[in-house]
Design a protein around this motif. Structure first.
Motif, short mmCIF file in Angstrom:
data_model
loop_
_atom_site.label_atom_id
_atom_site.label_comp_id
_atom_site.label_asym_id
_atom_site.label_seq_id
_atom_site.Cartn_x
_atom_site.Cartn_y
_atom_site.Cartn_z
N LEU A 459 12.08 -0.63 -9.90
CA LEU A 459 11.30 -1.22 -8.91
C LEU A 459 11.53 -2.39 -8.90
CD1 LEU A 459 8.02 -0.31 -9.38
CD2 LEU A 459 9.42 0.98 -7.92
N SER A 460 12.23 -3.00 -7.92
CA SER A 460 12.34 -4.57 -7.16
C SER A 460 10.97 -4.97 -7.45
CB SER A 460 13.14 -4.81 -5.57
OG SER A 460 12.16 -3.91 -4.78
N ALA A 461 11.03 -6.04 -7.28
CA ALA A 461 9.71 -7.70 -7.70
C ALA A 461 8.96 -6.56 -6.53
CB ALA A 461 10.25 -8.84 -7.64
N GLU A 462 9.46 -6.62 -5.50
CA GLU A 462 8.46 -6.56 -3.94
C GLU A 462 7.59 -5.13 -4.25
OE1 GLU A 462 8.74 -7.11 0.97
OE2 GLU A 462 10.74 -6.84 -0.27
N ALA A 463 9.10 -4.14 -4.48
CA ALA A 463 8.33 -3.05 -4.90
C ALA A 463 6.94 -2.83 -5.84
CB ALA A 463 9.19 -1.87 -4.80
N GLU A 464 7.14 -4.03 -6.51
CA GLU A 464 6.04 -3.60 -8.09
C GLU A 464 4.89 -3.64 -7.62
OE1 GLU A 464 6.00 -3.92 -12.64
OE2 GLU A 464 7.91 -4.60 -11.28
N ALA A 465 4.86 -4.46 -6.99
CA ALA A 465 3.99 -6.14 -5.99
C ALA A 465 3.42 -5.42 -5.45
CB ALA A 465 4.11 -7.17 -5.62
N LEU A 466 3.80 -4.52 -4.27
CA LEU A 466 3.22 -3.59 -3.08
C LEU A 466 2.84 -2.59 -3.71
CD1 LEU A 466 5.75 -3.51 -0.27
CD2 LEU A 466 3.34 -4.49 -0.74
N LEU A 467 3.03 -1.42 -5.03
CA LEU A 467 2.14 -0.62 -6.03
C LEU A 467 1.01 -1.03 -6.43
CD1 LEU A 467 2.32 2.44 -6.48
CD2 LEU A 467 4.46 1.65 -8.78
N ASP A 468 1.12 -2.37 -6.76
CA ASP A 468 0.42 -2.87 -7.87
C ASP A 468 -1.03 -2.95 -7.16
OD1 ASP A 468 1.75 -2.50 -10.22
OD2 ASP A 468 2.22 -4.52 -9.74
#
Length: 524
Positions: A459-468
């Protein structure tokens, strides 16, 4: 030479050794080895067939043993094996058995009184079991010879009569095998296919063209993602919105099965007696649509011989439940374990069998009993308790296994905006994702295990933030979080991304949440 036949039971079945002994006594035919009525009657059929083919039936007392003795033998597929075993034993007793080949052979076929051989079901399964047991030669009915030849290294003779089968025993040149394939993506013989970016799809028929569906871009994108990654889908909306029409066209988006995928599917269809005579290997992905009145046994399988049910007939394909809320709750809940394990274990009378059941689930339903809940232009007349009872059939654990939830709105034909997507355009993105999955993990993204998710879904940092943020806001379960990652992996594959970007994760989350109505119905 040792003659074997096959006793069908469940997915595996059993090889049966056919032994004959000629002894002094009053001429008669005795069959031992837990034979059912159809097997016991074979002595009369094979006696008439032997005489009508010009042979002399042994004047001695004939003892036929079917081993193993504690296994029940069922069906008429033993006729040809018993007849050949009797003739071979008579030749041996008369000193003419020297030219019989050594080794073992599988023989299957039902005999008519005139000696003709009738086709059977389960020949592919029998040949596959024989191959696993080291038997590489078989005699089967001519109509079933194509099924047996699909088994690797199997030498096959298709017999039309008892006389042909008897003569073939002494002629190795009569047995043929299928030439080796050049690869799993070889265009199947007799099946029209289209190559899209290196992935084979069935040729599009007029009734499976998605260009006819206008104004449903969100739904079509969901089906494209589902076909690309093998994800389960729930489409809900008012009557006439087009959800059933779109889902019934779904087979056009499924790539043809490779050789490895097609073998278990062909075996299941052979056992069920559903294998088309002109298509010995099933290369089109199964698409099963049972009626709402289907029972648990009809869906999961069972019966006296533990025959496959709809979920096994949908193996490596799709099980589509239209008007899903009208199915019995017990039937819907039964789907939960096979969706996770990809198989189902059936037991009966002290015996059990394991059928493959790795299927993709498509569900279409109305949002409430009257169908108008959440509609913009119609009034819902259902009480809140009626709506809750309606959705209670699905249960949270079942819905948690559905990756894509789509609320389908009804659009007037004249108000549809944007150009319609054709089936060919949808296939292009699917082909990109399929090739990426084959190169990376050789399985669909929806089937990734937790360790594989860690390995193949960076996961990219942006994707991980959206998922969290989404997990915190919507209280996703661990399975729901994994589902979002796998769906985002499919979206990323269609975009050609190595790591999952924020855009791919945002798209995955939009299909997991499916709008405000999903939250109102408690589907998160």
């Amino acid at each position: 030479m040792k003659v074997f036949s096959f006793s069908p039971f469940g997915y595996e079945g059993s090889l049966v050794s056919v032994e004959v002994d000629l002894r002094r006594g009053i001429p008669a035919v005795d069959i031992v080895g837990l034979a059912d009525g159809a097997v016991k009657e074979s002595r009369e059929r094979m006696r008439s067939a032997i005489r009508n083919c010009g042979f002399d039936f042994p004047p001695e007392r004939v003892l036929i043993s079917l081993a193993p003795a504690d296994l029940k033998k069922e069906g008429a597929g033993f006729d040809l094996a018993v007849a050949l075993a009797v003739l071979c034993e008579e030749d041996t007793a008369d000193g003419r058995g020297g030219d019989l080949p050594d080794g073992s052979i599988l023989v299957m076929g039902e005999l008519e009184l005139n000696g003709r051989v009738r086709p059977l079901k389960g020949v592919h399964a029998a040949a596959s079991t024989a191959r696993e047991g080291g038997i590489l030669r078989c005699i089967v009915p001519a109509e079933n010879a194509g099924e047996a030849r699909e088994i690797e290294d199997m030498e096959v003779f298709g017999a039309s009569s008892l006389l042909e089968a008897y003569e073939a025993l002494r002629k190795e040149s009569c047995f043929t095998r299928k030439p080796p394939a050049s690869g799993s993506e070889e265009s199947p013989a007799g099946l029209s296919s289209v190559n899209v970016g290196g992935v084979l799809f069935p040729e599009t028929e007029p009734g499976y063209e998605y260009a006819d569906i206008r104004g449903q871009g969100f739904l079509l994108r969901a089906l494209q993602l589902a076909a690309a990654g093998g994800h389960n889908v729930l489409a809900f909306g008012p009557p006439g919105c087009g959800k059933t029409l779109a889902l019934q066209k779904f087979p056009a988006l499924l790539p043809l099965l490779g050789q490895k995928e097609a073998q278990p599917v062909t075996r299941i269809y052979s056992i069920a007696g559903l294998l088309p005579p002109d298509s010995p290997l099933v290369r089109t992905a199964p698409f099963r649509q049972p009626h709402q009145t289907a029972t648990i046994e009809g869906i999961c399988g069972g019966g006296p011989r533990l025959t496959p049910g709809e979920i096994s007939l949908a193996h490596n394909g799709v099980l589509f439940l239209d008007e899903a809320a009208e199915f019995k709750s017990s039937v819907l809940q039964m789907l939960r374990v096979p969706l996770e394990s990809g198989s189902i274990t059936l037991s009966r009378a002290g015996r059990s069998t394991v059928f493959p059941a790795s299927f993709q689930l498509l569900l279409a339903t109305n949002p409430c009993p009257c169908g108008n809940f959440g509609s913009r232009d119609k009034l819902c007349l259902c009480s809140s308790s009626a709506v809750a009872q309606y959705w209670k059939k699905f249960s949270a654990p079942l819905l948690d296994r559905v990756d894509i939830r789509v609320q389908v709105e009804k659009h007037e034909a004249g108000n549809a905006e944007g150009p319609a997507q054709t089936t060919a355009e949808l296939r292009e993105g699917i082909a990109r994702a399929v090739l990426a999955q084959r190169a990376r993990q050789d399985k669909k993204n929806a089937r990734l295990s937790p360790p594989e998710i860690s390995d193949f879904c960076p996961l990219s940092a942006e994707a991980e933030a959206l998922l969290d943020e989404a997990c915190l806001r919507h209280s996703f379960s661990p399975r729901g979080k994994a589902s979002c990652i796998k769906l985002a992996r499919t979206a990323a594959d269609m975009r050609g991304e190595d790591a999952i970007s924020g855009g791919s994760m945002a798209e995955a989350l939009s299909y997991r949440k499916a709008g405000g109505l999903a939250e109102e119905l408690g589907m998160m």
